[in-house]
Design an enzyme around this catalytic site. Structure first.
Site, short mmCIF file in Angstrom:
data_model
loop_
_atom_site.label_atom_id
_atom_site.label_comp_id
_atom_site.label_asym_id
_atom_site.label_seq_id
_atom_site.Cartn_x
_atom_site.Cartn_y
_atom_site.Cartn_z
N ARG A 151 15.98 -67.99 65.81
CA ARG A 151 16.02 -69.37 66.32
C ARG A 151 14.88 -70.15 65.71
O ARG A 151 13.77 -69.62 65.57
CB ARG A 151 15.81 -69.39 67.84
CG ARG A 151 16.85 -68.71 68.66
CD ARG A 151 16.31 -68.37 70.03
NE ARG A 151 15.18 -67.44 69.93
CZ ARG A 151 14.36 -67.13 70.92
NH1 ARG A 151 14.49 -67.70 72.11
NH2 ARG A 151 13.37 -66.28 70.76
N LYS A 192 27.78 -62.71 63.84
CA LYS A 192 26.95 -63.91 63.77
C LYS A 192 27.67 -65.14 64.34
O LYS A 192 27.14 -65.85 65.21
CB LYS A 192 26.52 -64.17 62.32
CG LYS A 192 25.80 -65.46 62.09
CD LYS A 192 24.54 -65.54 62.95
CE LYS A 192 23.98 -66.93 63.01
NZ LYS A 192 22.92 -67.17 62.09
N ASN A 207 26.95 -67.30 67.93
CA ASN A 207 26.70 -68.74 68.03
C ASN A 207 27.79 -69.44 68.84
O ASN A 207 27.52 -70.38 69.60
CB ASN A 207 26.54 -69.37 66.64
CG ASN A 207 25.13 -69.20 66.11
OD1 ASN A 207 24.27 -68.60 66.78
ND2 ASN A 207 24.86 -69.70 64.92
N CYS A 264 22.90 -75.33 63.01
CA CYS A 264 23.64 -74.07 63.14
C CYS A 264 24.82 -74.16 64.11
O CYS A 264 25.97 -74.09 63.70
CB CYS A 264 22.69 -72.95 63.57
SG CYS A 264 21.35 -72.72 62.40
N ARG A 304 18.49 -82.33 62.10
CA ARG A 304 19.91 -82.21 61.74
C ARG A 304 20.76 -82.23 63.01
O ARG A 304 20.51 -81.48 63.95
CB ARG A 304 20.17 -80.90 60.97
CG ARG A 304 19.68 -80.96 59.54
CD ARG A 304 19.88 -79.62 58.85
NE ARG A 304 19.04 -78.60 59.45
CZ ARG A 304 19.11 -77.31 59.14
NH1 ARG A 304 20.00 -76.89 58.26
NH2 ARG A 304 18.30 -76.43 59.71
C1 UGA Z 1 20.79 -70.88 66.91
C2 UGA Z 1 20.92 -69.50 67.59
O1 UGA Z 1 20.29 -69.53 68.87
C3 UGA Z 1 20.26 -68.43 66.74
O2 UGA Z 1 20.46 -67.14 67.32
C4 UGA Z 1 20.90 -68.45 65.34
O3 UGA Z 1 20.30 -67.50 64.47
C5 UGA Z 1 20.71 -69.84 64.73
O4 UGA Z 1 21.33 -70.83 65.59
C6 UGA Z 1 21.37 -69.84 63.39
O5 UGA Z 1 22.61 -69.72 63.33
O6 UGA Z 1 20.67 -69.86 62.37
P1 UGA Z 1 18.81 -72.68 66.73
O7 UGA Z 1 19.82 -73.58 66.05
O8 UGA Z 1 17.45 -72.54 66.14
O9 UGA Z 1 19.40 -71.19 66.86
O10 UGA Z 1 18.61 -73.28 68.19
P2 UGA Z 1 18.94 -72.85 69.70
O11 UGA Z 1 17.72 -72.37 70.35
O12 UGA Z 1 20.14 -71.96 69.73
O13 UGA Z 1 19.32 -74.27 70.32
C7 UGA Z 1 20.44 -74.99 69.82
C8 UGA Z 1 20.66 -76.26 70.59
O14 UGA Z 1 21.11 -75.96 71.90
C9 UGA Z 1 19.41 -77.13 70.76
O15 UGA Z 1 19.78 -78.47 70.52
C10 UGA Z 1 19.02 -76.93 72.21
O16 UGA Z 1 18.37 -78.05 72.75
C11 UGA Z 1 20.37 -76.70 72.84
N1 UGA Z 1 20.34 -75.92 74.11
C12 UGA Z 1 19.90 -74.65 74.11
C13 UGA Z 1 20.80 -76.51 75.29
O17 UGA Z 1 21.22 -77.68 75.30
N2 UGA Z 1 20.79 -75.76 76.43
C14 UGA Z 1 20.36 -74.48 76.46
O18 UGA Z 1 20.39 -73.86 77.55
C15 UGA Z 1 19.90 -73.90 75.27
#
Ligand code: UGA
Length: 457
Positions: free
Chosen positions: A168, A224, A228, A280, A350
């Site tokens: 993440r 993967k 996601n 992602c 993004r």
């Molecule tokens: C995500 C996955 O969590 C990773 O495991 C994966 O490796 C990565 O994509 C990828 O494919 O490279 P990331 O995009 O860094 O990671 O961010 P997340 O922590 O998953 O958050 C994604 C979005 O969901 C953010 O906008 C966050 O604010 C939102 N979110 C997250 C919520 O709205 N509610 C939640 O409870 C959790």
């Protein structure tokens, strides 16, 4: 995934083989982190990226994005003499293990993933591959991609494995060095076994705490995108519950807490609010739907289009909540926006829900002032029409309404008494359900949150 502090010294490495080297092809988010982590594991690493600015910056120990701890780890790697960066694939010639880490963005005007970077990186690698080399694909790809590349790699005497990455942003180093699991898809037969062993040796101490799951290419690729898709579904599920709570008079935060105590469900990724963005989750669920359609299984994933739609509606709904609060007199209203990054601890904008809301309110005539601890410069480049401030206090000065759109700790810990002194009206929309709303309402604020009853004033 572990989120604890990382040791600064090298982990106890079990080197691949004396004199063996690792290459990392593609040094964007995934590759830059992976290169630094591989050095930390004791390997000698060359990172290859054709982008001059990016490779030159990395060679100075400067990542082209903000990731806690990464610059320090890059500099330590460079100082050790075991890390270098180059634009020339020929510099990967000495490596026996090549990690493929290029991006797979959403194709222009389509739901599919754009695989052009993967194919051109493979073409580059084929020019320098030696018999016995292993190529480990880490990019997020549609299922079937690895099988299409494997023969080309085998024709050069190499072996392809698929080794998806689950890091993440904001936790990239701990997620890489202390992941929940390491997945590797290998071909059948002795070459596959040898490649699996080489990869296991490369991860060395990482596998002391993370299980190694050895499978076929298709399953590795699917793990993967399925992960996601599941995470996106969880977020949209709780956001759908937020809508229900608003209509039925429930409280989505308490609902999520209560659901989360069920260990089959779990509390993580049940944070209701503005929804998911970033480079992602949105593009991966779309590419997954597209691929399912190609495979003749589009119905299996139609639910993901609803997951996507629920997510998109969060942004529209947030804009509508602000309009309603302003009695539909948005023109000329001053709106303070706290947060531009798609999530905290990142400068990535993004598909940022925060910036989308800020842009939409600007289009409706509001005077929008945005602040973000790290993403301001990126936001300013993408959305120069918005105004920007250096701090929450500056952004909130004379504001008719304050919006918390990215839950940076700096914002969550703001003193509501202090902020209340600079705004025109004490109205805060906590679109991430992150503020201590009792403290804010005690300080005289009207607080609105998705999925909860309004409090204050
Ligand atoms: C995500 C996955 O969590 C990773 O495991 C994966 O490796 C990565 O994509 C990828 O494919 O490279 P990331 O995009 O860094 O990671 O961010 P997340 O922590 O998953 O958050 C994604 C979005 O969901 C953010 O906008 C966050 O604010 C939102 N979110 C997250 C919520 O709205 N509610 C939640 O409870 C959790």
């Amino acid at each position: 995934m572990s989120t604890g502090p990382l040791s600064t010294g090298p982990l106890h490495a079990r080197p691949l083989q004396a004199g063996s080297r690792v290459s990392v092809v593609g040094c964007g988010y995934l590759g830059a982190v992976h290169a630094a982590a591989m050095v930390q594991l004791g390997h000698t690493v060359v990172g290859i990226d054709p982008d001059l600015d990016r490779s030159a910056g990395l060679a100075r120990g400067e990542a082209p994005f903000y990731e806690p701890g990464l610059d320090a780890m890059l500099r330590a790697g460079l100082a050790s003499g075991r890390l270098c960066f180059s634009r020339d694939i020929a510099d990967a010639r000495d490596a026996t293990l090549h990690f493929l880490c290029v991006g797979t963005p959403q194709a222009q005007g389509r739901l599919a993933a754009d695989l052009s970077f993967v194919h051109s990186a493979v073409d580059d690698l084929l020019r320098i591959l030696k018999p016995g080399d292993v190529v480990a694909g880490k990019s997020t790809v549609p299922v079937g991609t690895a099988a299409g590349i494997a023969d080309q790699v085998a024709a050069r005497g190499g072996t392809l494995v698929w080794n998806p990455e689950f890091l993440r942003e904001g936790f990239a180093l701990p997620d890489t060095l202390r992941p929940d699991r390491v997945v590797v898809g290998v071909p059948d037969g002795p070459d596959g076994e040898r490649a699996r062993d080489l990869l296991a040796a490369a991860y060395g101490p990482v596998l002391d705490t993370a299980p190694l799951i050895v499978t076929d290419y298709a399953t590795a690729e699917l793990v993967k995108v399925a992960a996601n898709a599941f995470l996106a579904t969880k977020i949209s599920f709780i956001n759908a519950m937020a809508d229900l709570c608003e209509l039925a008079g429930g409280d989505v935060v308490q609902l999520a807490e209560a659901l989360g105590h069920d260990s089959r469900i779990g509390r993580r990724f049940l944070q209701a609010g503005l929804g998911f963005g970033g480079g992602c989750l949105p593009k991966d669920i779309r590419a997954f739907m597209h691929r399912a359609g190609e495979l003749g299984a589009d119905q299996a994933l139609t639910f993901l289009s609803e997951v996507d739609a629920i997510n998109t509606r969060r942004r529209l709904k947030t804009v509508a909540m602000v309009e309603e609060w302003l009695d539909h007199r948005v023109l000329g209203a001053r709106v303070a926006v706290l947060g531009a990054a798609f999530k905290p601890d990142s400068d990535d904008i993004r598909d940022s829900p925060a910036l989308a809301v800020a842009e939409a309110l600007h289009l409706r005539g509001a005077e929008v002032v945005v602040t973000d601890p790290r993403a301001r410069a990126n936001a300013q480049r993408r959305s120069p029409q918005l105004r920007y401030a250096d701090s929450a206090e500056e952004a909130a000065t004379d504001a008719d309404v304050v919006l918390l759109l990215t839950e940076w700790r700096d914002f969550v810990e703001l003193d509501p008494e202090v902020l209340g002194k600079v705004t025109a009206r004490q109205r805060v929309l906590d679109a991430r359900n992150a503020l201590d709303r009792d403290a804010w309402s005690a300080a005289g604020w009207e607080v609105r949150c998705p999925g909860r009853a309004p409090v204050g004033a």
